[in-house]
Design an enzyme around this catalytic site. Structure first.
Site, PDB file in Angstrom:
ATOM      1  N   LYS A  33       2.212  38.966  -3.722  1.00  0.00           N
ATOM      2  CA  LYS A  33       0.842  38.607  -4.057  1.00  0.00           C
ATOM      3  C   LYS A  33      -0.133  39.611  -3.457  1.00  0.00           C
ATOM      4  CE  LYS A  33      -0.172  34.208  -4.210  1.00  0.00           C
ATOM      5  NZ  LYS A  33      -0.248  33.983  -5.674  1.00  0.00           N
TER       6      LYS A  33
ATOM      7  N   LYS B 157       1.353  25.043  -3.939  1.00  0.00           N
ATOM      8  CA  LYS B 157       0.123  24.384  -3.482  1.00  0.00           C
ATOM      9  C   LYS B 157       0.319  22.871  -3.500  1.00  0.00           C
ATOM     10  CE  LYS B 157      -2.803  28.177  -5.086  1.00  0.00           C
ATOM     11  NZ  LYS B 157      -3.858  28.614  -6.026  1.00  0.00           N
TER      12      LYS B 157
ATOM     13  N   ARG C  38       0.814  -1.209   0.000  1.00  0.00           N
ATOM     14  CA  ARG C  38       0.000   0.000   0.000  1.00  0.00           C
ATOM     15  C   ARG C  38       0.847   1.259   0.000  1.00  0.00           C
ATOM     16  NH1 ARG C  38      -3.161   1.504  -2.757  1.00  0.00           N
ATOM     17  NH2 ARG C  38      -3.986  -0.618  -2.575  1.00  0.00           N
TER      18      ARG C  38
END
Length: 296
Positions: free
Chosen positions: A173, A141, A106
């Site tokens: 920003k 992000k 997994r």
């Protein structure tokens, strides 16, 4: 000395994932289901096989997972990061104790399917802008702890990396502008403090673009511009006579990216590459190594 912060490397990512799956201080026998059903000395061969076409990335995660689970497990690769694969094509084969193969299954699949999904999405967007001269870049992000491996997956998909962290460059920003009291103040402050680092300034209107170009910016980001305003923004940047790097951002999709690229921007930033790409469907097919006459 570089101020680049220590990034979580693949070995640490895998160690954390294995601890999540098997528990702190784990051993292979902490996989209770395998311990209850699979004899300790049974050996197996397993194949990582894509169920759909795509671009693979993160194959080192398979190798690292099994190096930590059981160093005696052998890993053989038939593909490399950035390769395009088709359904049914074995990309990696592993061989060792069946319990070890199952204990790492997994963790290895979680990482390789996620990273291959990023590479596949990146390649689709890169192909969509082919011939325009625009590059496709990621953003910050990213999922916490996975930034380095996610950005490597973008590279595998033929994309490019934006800054790795806040210490790599200055990117002004909208919230910086608000906190500084205005675009002119923010732009001048960033440009004067750069000390050789790149400075990119995000603008959300042509009026703001004029302000930052007047301040001397040579890297701008056109955020959520219309196609018409993007064309005009690129024109104004080129008219300065300086080499101004122009990047588009904001809500970029596969359906819109080609038209945006044709406006003449140098780069397109796509946060969705790392925060929203779906996993590439890859499965693990396991076969026991049985002696002649053994149970099949």
């Amino acid at each position: 000395m570089s101020r680049q912060p220590a990034l979580i490397r693949l070995s640490a990512v895998v160690a954390t994932a294995l601890a999540e799956d098997l528990g702190t201080g784990w051993s292979v026998d902490d996989d209770l289901t395998s311990a209850a059903t699979v004899p300790r000395d049974i050996r197996a061969t397993a194949h990582f096989v894509p169920r759909e076409a795509g671009v693979v990335a993160g194959l080192d995660a398979i190798t690292e997972t099994y190096a930590q689970v059981d160093p005696e497990v052998t890993v053989t690769r038939y593909a490399g990061d950035g390769d395009e694969v088709v359904p049914g094509e074995t990309i990696v084969t592993i061989h060792g104790r069946a319990r070890s193969v199952l204990a790492g299954e997994r963790t290895a699949l979680n990482l390789v399917t996620h990273l291959s999904g990023i590479a596949t999405t990146t390649r689709e967007l890169v192909d969509a802008v082919a011939g325009t001269g625009a590059i496709v870049r990621d953003t910050r992000k990213t999922l916490p702890g996975l930034r380095l491996v996610q950005k490597q997956a973008v590279l595998a998909g033929s994309g490019a990396n934006h800054r790795m962290s806040l210490v790599d460059e200055l990117l002004v920003k909208d919230n910086h502008v608000a906190a500084a009291g205005g675009m002119a103040t923010a732009a001048r402050g960033a440009l004067s403090a750069a000390r050789g680092l790149p400075v990119q300034i995000e603008v959300d209107s042509l009026e703001q673009l004029d302000v930052v170009l007047e301040a001397g910016a040579d890297r701008v980001m056109l955020d959520n511009f219309s196609i018409e305003d993007s064309v005009e923004g690129v024109r104004r940047c080129r008219a300065t006579g300086r080499k101004v790097f122009v990047e588009a951002s904001g809500g970029i999709t596969l359906e819109t990216i080609a038209e945006i690229a044709r406006t003449g921007v140098d780069s397109i930033a796509v946060g969705a590459l790392t925060h929203s790409s779906g996993a590439l469907d890859i499965g693990l097919d396991i076969h026991l190594d049985l002696p002649p006459g053994g149970e099949g």
